[in-house]
Design an enzyme around this catalytic site. Structure first.
Site, PDB file in Angstrom:
ATOM      1  N   CYS A  16       0.826  -1.215   0.000  1.00 29.12           N
ATOM      2  CA  CYS A  16       0.000   0.000   0.000  1.00 29.12           C
ATOM      3  C   CYS A  16       0.857   1.260   0.000  1.00 29.12           C
ATOM      4  O   CYS A  16       0.530   2.246  -0.679  1.00 29.12           O
ATOM      5  CB  CYS A  16      -0.969  -0.004   1.174  1.00 29.12           C
ATOM      6  SG  CYS A  16      -0.199  -0.037   2.807  1.00 29.12           S
ATOM      7  N   HIS A  31      -2.350   1.365   7.048  1.00 29.50           N
ATOM      8  CA  HIS A  31      -2.601   1.505   5.615  1.00 29.50           C
ATOM      9  C   HIS A  31      -2.173   2.896   5.153  1.00 29.50           C
ATOM     10  O   HIS A  31      -2.222   3.869   5.913  1.00 29.50           O
ATOM     11  CB  HIS A  31      -4.079   1.291   5.319  1.00 29.50           C
ATOM     12  CG  HIS A  31      -4.390   1.116   3.869  1.00 29.50           C
ATOM     13  ND1 HIS A  31      -3.828   0.134   3.092  1.00 29.50           N
ATOM     14  CD2 HIS A  31      -5.223   1.817   3.036  1.00 29.50           C
ATOM     15  CE1 HIS A  31      -4.298   0.213   1.862  1.00 29.50           C
ATOM     16  NE2 HIS A  31      -5.133   1.231   1.797  1.00 29.50           N
ATOM     17  N   ASP A  89      -8.436   4.569  -1.977  1.00 32.87           N
ATOM     18  CA  ASP A  89      -7.835   3.366  -1.397  1.00 32.87           C
ATOM     19  C   ASP A  89      -7.141   2.535  -2.473  1.00 32.87           C
ATOM     20  O   ASP A  89      -7.770   2.051  -3.417  1.00 32.87           O
ATOM     21  CB  ASP A  89      -8.923   2.530  -0.717  1.00 32.87           C
ATOM     22  CG  ASP A  89      -8.358   1.516   0.254  1.00 32.87           C
ATOM     23  OD1 ASP A  89      -7.273   0.975  -0.012  1.00 32.87           O
ATOM     24  OD2 ASP A  89      -9.002   1.268   1.292  1.00 32.87           O
TER      25      ASP A  89
END
Length: 398
Positions: free
Chosen positions: A57, A168, A186
């Protein structure tokens, strides 16, 4: 019967999040667009990607930001195309390790700086969390959302948002003033779609402590360093990483050596200092190789080919490095096998972070004599390498 591994097709968004493609999500976007609070969205949306690995991520977010801000990596991705990909972001932590554990705040900042971004890191400590820190976050987000050249990236705890998972990274693309919500792009699109979250909840999620650093998460404000060009000849060796215990030990030895010296700038002192630098850092010589005709070319593992103009520029940079006094001393020592690469590493070393001892001042003097004669391309090469080295050293010391 053989066991079947548990599988998932995405995850439902919790009630704390509003799906970007829902009716409410569309209304929020329309509102933010009319207010001018979604300008950066279009840059980010054009480069929106799904992370290649479950722990990528941070890397995928940074790739998205670099390509959105139109940063030229100076390195070929595939074919003739220079373009950022996660596989290129290995200068602060080995990719093999990142695939298993991901990256933390300081590693993310290190990677961003090493790739020509200016980075302001804001960590939100729970004990210092006030309306003031919340308002600062809101102002930073609005400044990013209304711009086309500044990106805000959040590092947060998914659990606080009611999502599955823990730490994240993702960029923020828009802000809706009426509902006080932020749009998270995202990068784990296999898990959650882009979604809106209340700013107060995201602010709380960024206060979560990262167990790998024992420090809270936070956010980054990033822009391109427009006064630079990409590196074209030299690269830091992949083993020069901020998580290397060996490098940490060698840096400690080097700094102790620089500081334990009388005020003397004799030739013998300089020669001894260069010898010690070689002993400690020869294995980290920059990625440049010298051919039989004594010309520098790029590492074969970096770019397969160069166009004629870039090839000429590389040769000219290498020629300037070899024309200086530092290279002559290195070559005369008979110690370094790759004189140009090791010389460039020393020319770029950030001596400004060291106390002004005799050895430090002696090195500064001979390095300054060389660099002042460089053209713009060679100076850019050394300046950017120095930024990378300084960033890594300072990250190691945190």
């Amino acid at each position: 019967m053989s066991a079947i591994a548990k599988q998932f097709y995405r995850q439902p968004l919790p009630s704390t999040c509003v799906d970007f493609s829902s009716e409410l999500g569309k209304k929020l976007f329309s509102s933010s667009l009319l207010k001018g609070h979604a300008n950066i969205y279009f840059k980010l949306a054009a480069q929106f990607r799904t992370q290649d690995e479950p722990a990528f991520c941070g890397l995928s977010t940074l790739v998205m930001v670099l390509n959105a801000l139109e940063v030229d990596p100076g390195r070929v991705w595939k074919g003739p195309w220079r373009w950022y990909h996660e596989s290129m972001l290995d200068c602060c932590a080995p990719l093999e390790k990142v695939m298993k554990t991901g990256i933390n705040l300081r590693q993310f900042a290190c990677l961003a700086v090493c790739n020509r971004l200016t980075v302001r890191t804001e960590q939100i400590y729970p004990e210092n969390s006030t309306k003031g820190t919340m308002e600062k976050f809101r102002q930073d987000l609005i400044a990013s959302a209304t711009s086309e050249d500044t990106v805000l990236v959040a590092s947060y705890d998914r659990g606080v948002l009611g999502q599955t998972g823990v730490g994240h990274f993702s960029p923020i693309a828009a802000y809706d003033e009426g509902s006080d919500r932020a749009l998270i792009m995202d990068v784990a699109r296999f898990k959650y779609p882009p979604h809106w979250v209340e700013l107060s909840l995201l602010h709380q999620a960024m206060q979560s402590v990262d167990v790998s650093t024992s420090a809270p998460r936070g956010y980054f404000v990033m822009t391109l360093r427009k006064d630079t060009r990409p590196l074209i000849l030299f690269r830091l060796h992949r083993s020069f990483t901020i998580d290397s215990k060996q490098l940490n030990s060698q840096l400690t030895e080097w700094r102790a050596y620089l500081q334990a010296t009388p005020d003397d700038q004799s030739d013998d002192l300089i020669s001894a200092t260069l010898t010690r630098f070689h002993e400690l850092f020869e294995e980290y010589s920059l990625c440049c190789k010298t051919t039989n005709d004594d010309e520098c070319t790029r590492c074969s593992g970096m770019e397969a080919e160069m166009d004629e103009q870039m090839s000429r520029c590389c040769k000219l940079i290498c020629k300037q490095v070899k024309a200086g006094g530092v290279y002559e001393r290195m070559a005369a020592s008979g110690l370094a096998k790759r004189h140009a690469a090791l010389t460039a590493l020393l020319l770029a070393w950030p001596l400004d972070i060291e106390p002004p001892t005799g050895r430090v001042e002696a090195l500064r003097a001979i390095i300054a004599q060389d660099v002042q004669l460089f053209d713009a391309d060679a100076k850019n090469e050394i300046d950017l390498l120095q930024t990378q080295i300084r960033t890594k050293i300072l990250c190691i010391e945190v």
